[in-house]
Design a protein around this motif. Structure first.
Motif, PDB file in Angstrom:
ATOM      1  N   UNK A   5       0.813  -1.209   0.000  1.00  0.00           N
ATOM      2  CA  UNK A   5       0.000   0.000   0.000  1.00  0.00           C
ATOM      3  C   UNK A   5       0.853   1.269   0.000  1.00  0.00           C
ATOM      4  N   UNK A   6       1.930   1.265  -0.763  1.00  0.00           N
ATOM      5  CA  UNK A   6       2.840   2.404  -0.772  1.00  0.00           C
ATOM      6  C   UNK A   6       2.371   3.540  -1.674  1.00  0.00           C
ATOM      7  N   UNK A   7       1.298   3.329  -2.405  1.00  0.00           N
ATOM      8  CA  UNK A   7       0.711   4.390  -3.227  1.00  0.00           C
ATOM      9  C   UNK A   7      -0.775   4.103  -3.399  1.00  0.00           C
ATOM     10  N   UNK A   8      -1.524   5.096  -3.832  1.00  0.00           N
ATOM     11  CA  UNK A   8      -2.941   4.895  -4.091  1.00  0.00           C
ATOM     12  C   UNK A   8      -3.084   3.859  -5.199  1.00  0.00           C
ATOM     13  N   UNK A   9      -3.943   2.877  -4.949  1.00  0.00           N
ATOM     14  CA  UNK A   9      -3.987   1.731  -5.844  1.00  0.00           C
ATOM     15  C   UNK A   9      -5.317   0.987  -5.696  1.00  0.00           C
ATOM     16  N   UNK A  10      -5.770   0.379  -6.777  1.00  0.00           N
ATOM     17  CA  UNK A  10      -6.955  -0.472  -6.752  1.00  0.00           C
ATOM     18  C   UNK A  10      -6.508  -1.921  -6.893  1.00  0.00           C
TER      19      UNK A  10
ATOM     20  N   UNK B 281     -12.997 -11.830  -7.252  1.00  0.00           N
ATOM     21  CA  UNK B 281     -14.400 -11.437  -7.212  1.00  0.00           C
ATOM     22  C   UNK B 281     -14.681 -10.201  -6.370  1.00  0.00           C
ATOM     23  N   UNK B 282     -13.674  -9.556  -5.874  1.00  0.00           N
ATOM     24  CA  UNK B 282     -13.871  -8.333  -5.098  1.00  0.00           C
ATOM     25  C   UNK B 282     -12.783  -7.330  -5.459  1.00  0.00           C
TER      26      UNK B 282
ATOM     27  N   UNK C 279     -13.284  -1.751   0.807  1.00  0.00           N
ATOM     28  CA  UNK C 279     -13.940  -2.421  -0.304  1.00  0.00           C
ATOM     29  C   UNK C 279     -14.450  -1.349  -1.258  1.00  0.00           C
ATOM     30  N   UNK C 280     -14.176  -1.512  -2.523  1.00  0.00           N
ATOM     31  CA  UNK C 280     -14.553  -0.504  -3.526  1.00  0.00           C
ATOM     32  C   UNK C 280     -16.069  -0.299  -3.582  1.00  0.00           C
ATOM     33  N   UNK C 281     -16.836  -1.283  -3.087  1.00  0.00           N
ATOM     34  CA  UNK C 281     -18.300  -1.160  -3.069  1.00  0.00           C
ATOM     35  C   UNK C 281     -18.812  -0.313  -1.904  1.00  0.00           C
ATOM     36  N   UNK C 282     -17.931   0.079  -0.992  1.00  0.00           N
ATOM     37  CA  UNK C 282     -18.346   0.899   0.150  1.00  0.00           C
ATOM     38  C   UNK C 282     -19.030   2.174  -0.331  1.00  0.00           C
ATOM     39  N   UNK C 283     -20.091   2.532   0.360  1.00  0.00           N
ATOM     40  CA  UNK C 283     -20.828   3.747   0.021  1.00  0.00           C
ATOM     41  C   UNK C 283     -20.619   4.860   1.054  1.00  0.00           C
ATOM     42  N   UNK C 284     -20.069   4.516   2.236  1.00  0.00           N
ATOM     43  CA  UNK C 284     -19.952   5.508   3.302  1.00  0.00           C
ATOM     44  C   UNK C 284     -18.543   6.050   3.497  1.00  0.00           C
TER      45      UNK C 284
ATOM     46  N   UNK D 157      -7.490  -8.703   4.865  1.00  0.00           N
ATOM     47  CA  UNK D 157      -8.471  -7.664   5.182  1.00  0.00           C
ATOM     48  C   UNK D 157      -9.865  -8.060   4.698  1.00  0.00           C
ATOM     49  N   UNK D 158      -9.926  -8.717   3.571  1.00  0.00           N
ATOM     50  CA  UNK D 158     -11.205  -9.219   3.060  1.00  0.00           C
ATOM     51  C   UNK D 158     -11.806 -10.234   4.033  1.00  0.00           C
ATOM     52  N   UNK D 159     -10.959 -11.114   4.547  1.00  0.00           N
ATOM     53  CA  UNK D 159     -11.414 -12.134   5.501  1.00  0.00           C
ATOM     54  C   UNK D 159     -11.961 -11.472   6.771  1.00  0.00           C
TER      55      UNK D 159
END
Length: 177
Positions: free
Chosen positions: A24-29, A34-35, A49-54, A143-145
């Motif tokens: 995570x040394x730079x902004x990244x997707x 499946x996620x 999670x990219x699906x986060x709305x808040x 983190x997903x787990x």
């Protein structure tokens, strides 16, 4: 024999260094199985999670449309209980391997849960840590787990005050044990 010893030490150092990869040394997707997760890096890493709305959305009163003040946020938004905090801690700790636990044991991570005010379920989870922190060496899959475990096993009971919000914020500074 001296050459073999030196080669062995160098091989060990290379393996150790590769195990310390900072994801995570730079902004990244991150596009995983499946996620999709987003890592925003501005000195502190915000991983979600990219699906986060808040994430990055202000907390508001759903009835008035006004922003929630710091004073209002001090009110009880969730019923008190004795099991959710220990259960959250247990879920998080169980998601790390022994090797990962040893790597991060001297540091901390901030974990934020966005709670659905209608049913008390964990709607979203977000992680924050300094970009130089050993938590930056933990893969997205861990983190997903954690996210899935919290969403599956944790439920809160919103108070009347909590039910007014677009989400209820629960967060803590976590040391893995």
């Amino acid at each position: 024999m001296k050459t073999i010893t030196i080669l062995f030490i160098q091989l060990f150092m290379v393996l150790f260094a590769s195990a310390q990869t900072r994801y995570y040394d730079k902004t990244k997707t991150f596009y995983e199985n499946g996620y999709t997760y987003q890592s925003d890096q501005l000195g502190m890493v915000t991983l979600y999670n990219k699906e986060n709305k808040f994430t990055y959305v202000d907390q508001i009163d759903r009835y008035t449309g006004k922003y929630i003040s710091i004073e209002e946020n001090m009110s009880d938004q969730l019923e008190k209980d004795s099991w959710t905090k220990p259960k959250c801690i247990s879920i998080v700790n169980s998601c790390f391997s022994d090797t990962e636990k040893n790597r991060v044991r001297e540091t901390f991570i901030f974990i934020t849960m966005y709670i659905n005010p209608d049913n008390g379920s964990v709607a979203e989870v977000e992680f924050s840590f300094p970009c130089t922190n050993p938590f930056a060496t933990i893969p997205v899959s861990v983190y997903r787990k954690i996210e899935l475990g919290l969403k599956k096993e944790i439920r809160f009971v919103p108070t009347e005050e909590g039910k007014r919000r677009n989400y209820i914020l629960v967060y803590w500074k976590h040391h893995v044990k």
